[in-house]
Write an enzyme that holds these catalytic residues in place. Sequence first.
Site, PDB file in Angstrom:
ATOM      1  N   ARG A  31       0.861  -1.372   0.225  1.00 25.28           N
ATOM      2  CA  ARG A  31      -0.154  -0.054   0.048  1.00 25.28           C
ATOM      3  C   ARG A  31       0.784   1.251  -0.012  1.00 25.28           C
ATOM      4  O   ARG A  31       0.752   2.090  -0.966  1.00 25.28           O
ATOM      5  CB  ARG A  31      -0.890   0.104   1.074  1.00 25.28           C
ATOM      6  CG  ARG A  31      -2.058   1.231   1.101  1.00 25.28           C
ATOM      7  CD  ARG A  31      -2.859   1.296   2.016  1.00 25.28           C
ATOM      8  NE  ARG A  31      -3.582   0.175   2.555  1.00 25.28           N
ATOM      9  CZ  ARG A  31      -4.511  -0.178   3.264  1.00 25.28           C
ATOM     10  NH1 ARG A  31      -4.500   0.882   4.210  1.00 25.28           N
ATOM     11  NH2 ARG A  31      -5.342  -1.019   3.512  1.00 25.28           N
ATOM     12  N   HIS A  77      -7.837  -3.441  -7.842  1.00 24.60           N
ATOM     13  CA  HIS A  77      -7.562  -2.721  -6.487  1.00 24.60           C
ATOM     14  C   HIS A  77      -8.888  -2.627  -5.844  1.00 24.60           C
ATOM     15  O   HIS A  77      -9.671  -1.540  -5.887  1.00 24.60           O
ATOM     16  CB  HIS A  77      -7.072  -1.415  -6.890  1.00 24.60           C
ATOM     17  CG  HIS A  77      -6.474  -0.576  -5.573  1.00 24.60           C
ATOM     18  ND1 HIS A  77      -5.001  -1.104  -5.179  1.00 24.60           N
ATOM     19  CD2 HIS A  77      -6.646   0.276  -4.754  1.00 24.60           C
ATOM     20  CE1 HIS A  77      -4.838  -0.282  -4.027  1.00 24.60           C
ATOM     21  NE2 HIS A  77      -5.586   0.718  -3.890  1.00 24.60           N
ATOM     22  N   TYR A 121     -16.422  14.250 -13.710  1.00 24.81           N
ATOM     23  CA  TYR A 121     -16.285  15.784 -15.007  1.00 24.81           C
ATOM     24  C   TYR A 121     -14.826  15.658 -15.302  1.00 24.81           C
ATOM     25  O   TYR A 121     -14.800  16.359 -16.578  1.00 24.81           O
ATOM     26  CB  TYR A 121     -16.329  16.949 -13.812  1.00 24.81           C
ATOM     27  CG  TYR A 121     -17.625  16.913 -13.192  1.00 24.81           C
ATOM     28  CD1 TYR A 121     -18.980  17.162 -13.874  1.00 24.81           C
ATOM     29  CD2 TYR A 121     -17.754  16.979 -11.785  1.00 24.81           C
ATOM     30  CE1 TYR A 121     -20.109  17.269 -13.179  1.00 24.81           C
ATOM     31  CE2 TYR A 121     -18.998  17.330 -11.057  1.00 24.81           C
ATOM     32  CZ  TYR A 121     -20.291  17.195 -11.866  1.00 24.81           C
ATOM     33  OH  TYR A 121     -21.155  17.614 -11.338  1.00 24.81           O
TER      34      TYR A 121
END
Length: 815
Positions: A31, A77, A121
């Site tokens: 991680r 993931h 967006y």
Amino acid sequence: MANTEKLLDLPLEEVIGDRFGIYSKYIIQERALPDVRDGLKPVQRRILYAMLQDGNTNDKPFRKSAKTVGNVIGNYHPHGDTSVYDAMVRMSQDWKVRNVLVEMHGNNGSMDGDPPAAMRYTEARLSPIASELLRDIDKETVAFVPNFDETTEEPLVLPAKFPNLLVNGSTGISAGYATDIPPHHLGEVIDATILAMENPDCTVEDLMTHIKGPDFPTGGIIQGVDEIKKAYRTGKGKIVVRARTEVEQIRGGREQIVINELPYEVNKANLVKKMEELRLDRKVEGVAEVRDETDRTGTRVIIELKKDGDAAGILNYYYKNTDLQITYNFNMVAIHRKTPKLLGLKEILTAYIEHQKEVIINRSRHELSKAKERQHIVEGLIKAISVLDEVIQTIRASKDKKDAKNNILEKFGFTEIQAEAIVSLQLYRLTNTDIQTLQEEAAELEKTIARLEDILHSEKTLIRVIKKELTDIKKKYADGRRTTIEDKIQEIKIDLEVMVASEDVMVALTKQGYIKRSSLRSFSASNGEDAAMKETDRVLLQQEMNTTDTLLVFTDTGRYLYLPVHEIPDKRWKELGQHVANLVPIEQDETVIKAITIKDFSQPGYLTFVTKLGLIKRTELAQYKAQRRSKPLMGIKLKKDDTCIDVHLTHGASNIVLATRLGYGLRFDEEEAGLVGQRASGVKAINLKKDDTVVGAKVFEEGERPDIFIATQRGAVKKMSIMSTLEKTARARRGLTMLRELKASPHRISGIELVNHDDTVWLATEKGITTSVKASDLRASDRYNNGSYVVDQDEAGPVVSIWKDLKTKEDKEKN
């Protein structure tokens, strides 16, 4: 048979320790820390690989970020979409990453800490340089493992055609480990990698001929080459990063400081806010306004100065008190062979070179196997064309494709792969030109196989290939260095004038420890009256000072308080003021004995201390300049039963006059007391009789001719000429008697003062009764006279202290 529950009786610490160990291993390896080979954390690697798999490369149109995030979560993931999108956005921010790995359309955040637009967006694709990290991944260059649900595979590491760990740096916190690797210049890192490959015995100094230091995307100036060297050698080090600034002239003859590059990872909006707050709080003087004029052309923060503003001083103040200058701590931790490791520069480059060798060897094996397969087929086709008529006859005589294949195998001795290629051949390929093409291809394949075998068998060739690929990337992507490196860390000195508005004020301190400063206007309005205080109190210091001065307040315990005048509470002259213990905590039984005003600690001068048990200590004034002032500081080291009775600022040629309780007086030059350090205890000033103590210590400069004023506990006072009655001797003598010894109720000295003709001296008794005596009213007497009585001891009690009126003759005439 029914399932039976199996309960384990284990200690809680063991269970928690075991589970936390598993969790720690996961977050360390999977991680928060980057891999030394490709410089990527798992989430970053998965984002880049998912984009490649989706064809979302820089030669194709942008795609919605949400689509990539969905692919990453669904395939590789299994975590929250926010963490994936945040990682993706960071890889696209050109103020965080030196060479961006993701190109993004839309709002991807800002240096002011603004959040990016939602992933629905924005649009993104791989940047051209990110494709270099992924290049050749389809050629069995790196190991693949099954994904979390075993529906597909993902790479353990990317081929990484440039040392991304150093180029883009990394930052992360895991369990027990954290990493901070700064970004570097691509060209410099590649040159250093080539040097390390060609000369494996090279030193950090050799590598630093190429890598000068970090190269932050935001530019700025780095100070401290020795610390960079230490960090590159050990993996840990601390450098100073400061903004790049210039001073511009503006209208009205004023100046403005322009900040056009900030230190790495500094939030610009917070910085501007902090600088403006310091101005509004009047912590820094000479600044008219701080504003942000940043636009699409680049960073531009303006510090507009007032007419008398000192640009260099103000910059230094902001460097020290804001993020205009920061310290960056190297902590180069990365995953190396599945283990977190603190790595120096050479180890990082060596690990990368090992990885590249492995990648090129794996690629070469893959290409060699493909080339040999093709060579085998081409040889079969050339052989088939040479016996074309018989081959065609055999095929026509066959029942179907399978039969034709078997017949060719038996009759001409082709292999199965060659036979498959022959029966699949289209008729138009059997022209003369095609034969020529096949022969050319065979020759080309021969060369390719030889080249690949050379790579696999020769270390020299292998290094040459890696070197060429790295050089090509440098030519294609390297730009100019942004961060300047300076050899030494500059010490920041801040002039008080920059922080404090220079203003003349009136300062008052009383014997009981009440202190204040007032404006001269407030003082004038009181018609020059003494500072307000309690009835039983008296003024110890009342003086006009400047807010840039410092007041040193000494106590009987030998400690001193360092009070910059601008920090003394501002009160009206008629108000009592605050106790010094509210500014700097002192003990309840600790009393103030003296206050000395200092304009400049660098001026020649000495602090001379005298103690009750007859010690004298002289130390250079400069040693008493303090940085920390929240606690009392040591002025003189005292023995258990001793107290400090007086402190004077002397200049090397002063006369010291001491008086003891039993009536002895001694005068000597201050140079008799040698110079010692701030924390020393001093030397013997006067040789005391048993049960005698020093009750007064005064100084006067060479050339002055004051009188000595003596008061005894019985209320008698007298005045003597120092020059004629106390001749100068060496220190550590008994001294001369200044009173006539009486067997019945002898006189004991309560205090002394040095007086001129117009001075007034006050006496205070045990019962709190005060009496004033004018020096002009006393006739000069000799050493054997006990003076005249001005206080009735039976009525008022014994005299316990005396002091000189602080008001001069001029003050009195004014009022």
